[in-house]
Design a protein around this motif. Structure first.
Motif, PDB file in Angstrom:
ATOM      1  N   LEU A  61       0.835  -1.182   0.000  1.00 22.61           N
ATOM      2  CA  LEU A  61       0.000   0.000   0.000  1.00 22.61           C
ATOM      3  C   LEU A  61       0.876   1.240   0.000  1.00 22.61           C
ATOM      4  O   LEU A  61       2.012   1.199   0.497  1.00 22.61           O
ATOM      5  CB  LEU A  61      -0.879   0.017   1.257  1.00 22.61           C
ATOM      6  CG  LEU A  61      -1.889  -1.107   1.422  1.00 22.61           C
ATOM      7  CD1 LEU A  61      -2.529  -0.997   2.795  1.00 22.61           C
ATOM      8  CD2 LEU A  61      -2.935  -1.051   0.341  1.00 22.61           C
ATOM      9  N   PRO A  62       0.390   2.359  -0.526  1.00 19.48           N
ATOM     10  CA  PRO A  62       1.145   3.611  -0.381  1.00 19.48           C
ATOM     11  C   PRO A  62       1.460   3.874   1.087  1.00 19.48           C
ATOM     12  O   PRO A  62       0.685   3.512   1.977  1.00 19.48           O
ATOM     13  CB  PRO A  62       0.175   4.661  -0.938  1.00 19.48           C
ATOM     14  CG  PRO A  62      -0.710   3.910  -1.861  1.00 19.48           C
ATOM     15  CD  PRO A  62      -0.865   2.537  -1.271  1.00 19.48           C
ATOM     16  N   GLU A  63       2.587   4.485   1.328  1.00 16.97           N
ATOM     17  CA  GLU A  63       3.017   4.737   2.700  1.00 16.97           C
ATOM     18  C   GLU A  63       1.934   5.418   3.518  1.00 16.97           C
ATOM     19  O   GLU A  63       1.722   5.097   4.696  1.00 16.97           O
ATOM     20  CB  GLU A  63       4.292   5.602   2.693  1.00 16.97           C
ATOM     21  CG  GLU A  63       4.904   5.832   4.072  1.00 16.97           C
ATOM     22  CD  GLU A  63       5.484   4.567   4.659  1.00 16.97           C
ATOM     23  OE1 GLU A  63       5.409   4.402   5.899  1.00 16.97           O
ATOM     24  OE2 GLU A  63       6.006   3.735   3.891  1.00 16.97           O
ATOM     25  N   ARG A  88      -1.613  -8.840   7.488  1.00 15.57           N
ATOM     26  CA  ARG A  88      -0.932  -9.193   8.732  1.00 15.57           C
ATOM     27  C   ARG A  88       0.066  -8.131   9.149  1.00 15.57           C
ATOM     28  O   ARG A  88       0.257  -7.878  10.338  1.00 15.57           O
ATOM     29  CB  ARG A  88      -0.295 -10.572   8.583  1.00 15.57           C
ATOM     30  CG  ARG A  88      -1.389 -11.644   8.572  1.00 15.57           C
ATOM     31  CD  ARG A  88      -0.993 -12.949   7.976  1.00 15.57           C
ATOM     32  NE  ARG A  88      -2.146 -13.865   8.012  1.00 15.57           N
ATOM     33  CZ  ARG A  88      -2.228 -14.970   7.317  1.00 15.57           C
ATOM     34  NH1 ARG A  88      -1.235 -15.315   6.499  1.00 15.57           N
ATOM     35  NH2 ARG A  88      -3.295 -15.745   7.399  1.00 15.57           N
ATOM     36  N   HIS A  89       0.680  -7.463   8.190  1.00 18.23           N
ATOM     37  CA  HIS A  89       1.525  -6.318   8.538  1.00 18.23           C
ATOM     38  C   HIS A  89       0.698  -5.193   9.131  1.00 18.23           C
ATOM     39  O   HIS A  89       1.211  -4.380   9.900  1.00 18.23           O
ATOM     40  CB  HIS A  89       2.288  -5.832   7.302  1.00 18.23           C
ATOM     41  CG  HIS A  89       3.525  -6.629   6.996  1.00 18.23           C
ATOM     42  ND1 HIS A  89       4.697  -6.498   7.709  1.00 18.23           N
ATOM     43  CD2 HIS A  89       3.752  -7.572   6.043  1.00 18.23           C
ATOM     44  CE1 HIS A  89       5.600  -7.324   7.221  1.00 18.23           C
ATOM     45  NE2 HIS A  89       5.064  -7.987   6.215  1.00 18.23           N
ATOM     46  N   ALA A  90      -0.579  -5.138   8.764  1.00 18.41           N
ATOM     47  CA  ALA A  90      -1.482  -4.103   9.295  1.00 18.41           C
ATOM     48  C   ALA A  90      -2.182  -4.558  10.575  1.00 18.41           C
ATOM     49  O   ALA A  90      -3.098  -3.871  11.051  1.00 18.41           O
ATOM     50  CB  ALA A  90      -2.526  -3.732   8.242  1.00 18.41           C
ATOM     51  N   GLY A  91      -1.785  -5.685  11.114  1.00 17.69           N
ATOM     52  CA  GLY A  91      -2.347  -6.133  12.382  1.00 17.69           C
ATOM     53  C   GLY A  91      -3.656  -6.890  12.259  1.00 17.69           C
ATOM     54  O   GLY A  91      -4.300  -7.172  13.272  1.00 17.69           O
ATOM     55  N   ASN A 144     -12.408   7.722   3.977  1.00 21.30           N
ATOM     56  CA  ASN A 144     -11.594   8.548   4.873  1.00 21.30           C
ATOM     57  C   ASN A 144     -10.103   8.318   4.690  1.00 21.30           C
ATOM     58  O   ASN A 144      -9.286   8.793   5.485  1.00 21.30           O
ATOM     59  CB  ASN A 144     -11.965   8.273   6.337  1.00 21.30           C
ATOM     60  CG  ASN A 144     -11.631   6.838   6.776  1.00 21.30           C
ATOM     61  OD1 ASN A 144     -11.540   5.934   5.954  1.00 21.30           O
ATOM     62  ND2 ASN A 144     -11.479   6.646   8.074  1.00 21.30           N
ATOM     63  N   LEU A 145      -9.719   7.598   3.635  1.00 22.47           N
ATOM     64  CA  LEU A 145      -8.301   7.318   3.421  1.00 22.47           C
ATOM     65  C   LEU A 145      -7.563   8.599   3.015  1.00 22.47           C
ATOM     66  O   LEU A 145      -8.077   9.389   2.225  1.00 22.47           O
ATOM     67  CB  LEU A 145      -8.127   6.261   2.329  1.00 22.47           C
ATOM     68  CG  LEU A 145      -8.775   4.902   2.600  1.00 22.47           C
ATOM     69  CD1 LEU A 145      -8.563   3.976   1.412  1.00 22.47           C
ATOM     70  CD2 LEU A 145      -8.231   4.286   3.875  1.00 22.47           C
ATOM     71  N   PRO A 146      -6.346   8.786   3.518  1.00 21.47           N
ATOM     72  CA  PRO A 146      -5.608  10.013   3.227  1.00 21.47           C
ATOM     73  C   PRO A 146      -4.919  10.029   1.867  1.00 21.47           C
ATOM     74  O   PRO A 146      -4.291  11.028   1.510  1.00 21.47           O
ATOM     75  CB  PRO A 146      -4.585  10.061   4.362  1.00 21.47           C
ATOM     76  CG  PRO A 146      -4.323   8.630   4.692  1.00 21.47           C
ATOM     77  CD  PRO A 146      -5.652   7.947   4.521  1.00 21.47           C
ATOM     78  N   ALA A 147      -5.011   8.959   1.131  1.00 20.36           N
ATOM     79  CA  ALA A 147      -4.389   8.899  -0.198  1.00 20.36           C
ATOM     80  C   ALA A 147      -5.223   7.983  -1.078  1.00 20.36           C
ATOM     81  O   ALA A 147      -5.955   7.121  -0.580  1.00 20.36           O
ATOM     82  CB  ALA A 147      -2.949   8.391  -0.107  1.00 20.36           C
TER      83      ALA A 147
END
Length: 287
Positions: free
Chosen positions: A14-16, A50-53, A236-239
């Motif tokens: 995903l974008p940073e 999984r990296h996002a919890g 609501n995503l910032p990008a």
């Protein structure tokens, strides 16, 4: 749980700006990972989750084929589980052979709920009578198996409550997934001791704003979170996200929005929704 060998940087990340890690692990109770859009990069999708919890995901079965696919994926990947049922859109397909096949599938250990089943009077791809017949049959399957129910409802709250009220003593836990209805419908479900699943619909100012006044009414022990991916990408995503496909790695953004409108911390909501989901789907028993 064993994490995928695919790293986030190797997995078309995903974008940073969209990488958000929750304070504690999450359970995505509704992920349509058998959708064709995930066929080419499922391992990468799971790695990003999984990296996002998002350590555990319930894969939604909407008909026999997708229920079988969900169960097979859950059998192969630790942390994945499946539901098995027939969506009301396909209720016209219900027959004794399908009932028997779903019943057998629901006996598999990786299948943790009956559904997605219920009523959808918004589009009526199957007639209301066909929907009620298929739903009644799946209520019976849930009563027999003891599995919880994963429910779908659109514009059918009153009839859904009537049918569930009739079966309430025979069935166990049930969750109305992707809840989008009004206050009276919400409180009617809560009065029946149902659970509520919330999605990125709440993040959509065009149509989800009414939910902002309702989410605080849901007891923590009745609230779970979900993406319903690849649908309902949060607004609501910032990008921007290339391709605009929703995926489980974005669940923390939904948790952030729900927590804001409930007036609680993300840490509190993450912990309570995960505890509720693990208890509801009996995930600790499945380890």
């Amino acid at each position: 749980m064993t994490r995928s060998s695919v790293t986030q940087d190797d997995a078309n990340p995903l974008p940073e700006a969209l990488r958000l890690t929750p304070p504690s692990p999450l359970v995505d109770i509704g992920a349509n990972l058998t959708h064709e859009s995930f066929a080419r990069d499922l391992d990468a999708v799971l790695a990003r989750a999984r990296h996002a919890g998002v350590d555990d995901m319930i894969l939604t079965g909407t008909d026999l084929a997708h229920s079988e696919q969900a169960a097979d994926l859950a059998q192969r990947h630790p942390g994945l589980y499946a539901t098995a049922g027939l969506h009301p859109h396909m209720a016209s397909h219900w027959n004794p052979e399908l009932a028997a096949a779903l019943q057998a599938l629901q006996a598999r250990p990786e299948v943790v709920a009956v559904g997605e089943c219920g009523l959808d009077f918004n589009r009526n791809f199957s007639t209301p009578a066909e929907q009620e017949h298929a739903f009644e049959a799946q209520l019976a399957l849930a009563a027999e198996s003891g599995l919880p129910l994963f429910l779908h409802e659109r514009d059918a709250g009153a009839r859904m409550r009537d049918m569930l009220r009739h079966w309430r003593d025979a069935i166990g836990d049930a969750v109305v997934h992707c809840f989008t209805a009004d206050r009276d419908t919400l409180h009617g479900y809560l009065d029946l001791d149902l659970h509520i699943g919330l999605t990125g619909w709440l993040c959509d100012e065009r149509r989800g704003h009414h939910l902002r006044d309702l989410v605080a009414d849901i007891p923590a022990a009745r609230l779970m979170v979900e993406t319903d991916c690849p649908y309902l990408l949060p607004r609501n995503l910032p990008a921007k996200l290339k391709g605009r496909r929703h995926e489980p790695a974005l669940l923390p953004w939904i948790v952030r929005e729900i927590a804001h409108w409930r007036g609680e911390s993300e840490a509190s909501l993450a912990a309570s929704s995960t505890a509720t989901a693990r208890r509801f789907f009996r995930l600790d028993e499945e380890q």
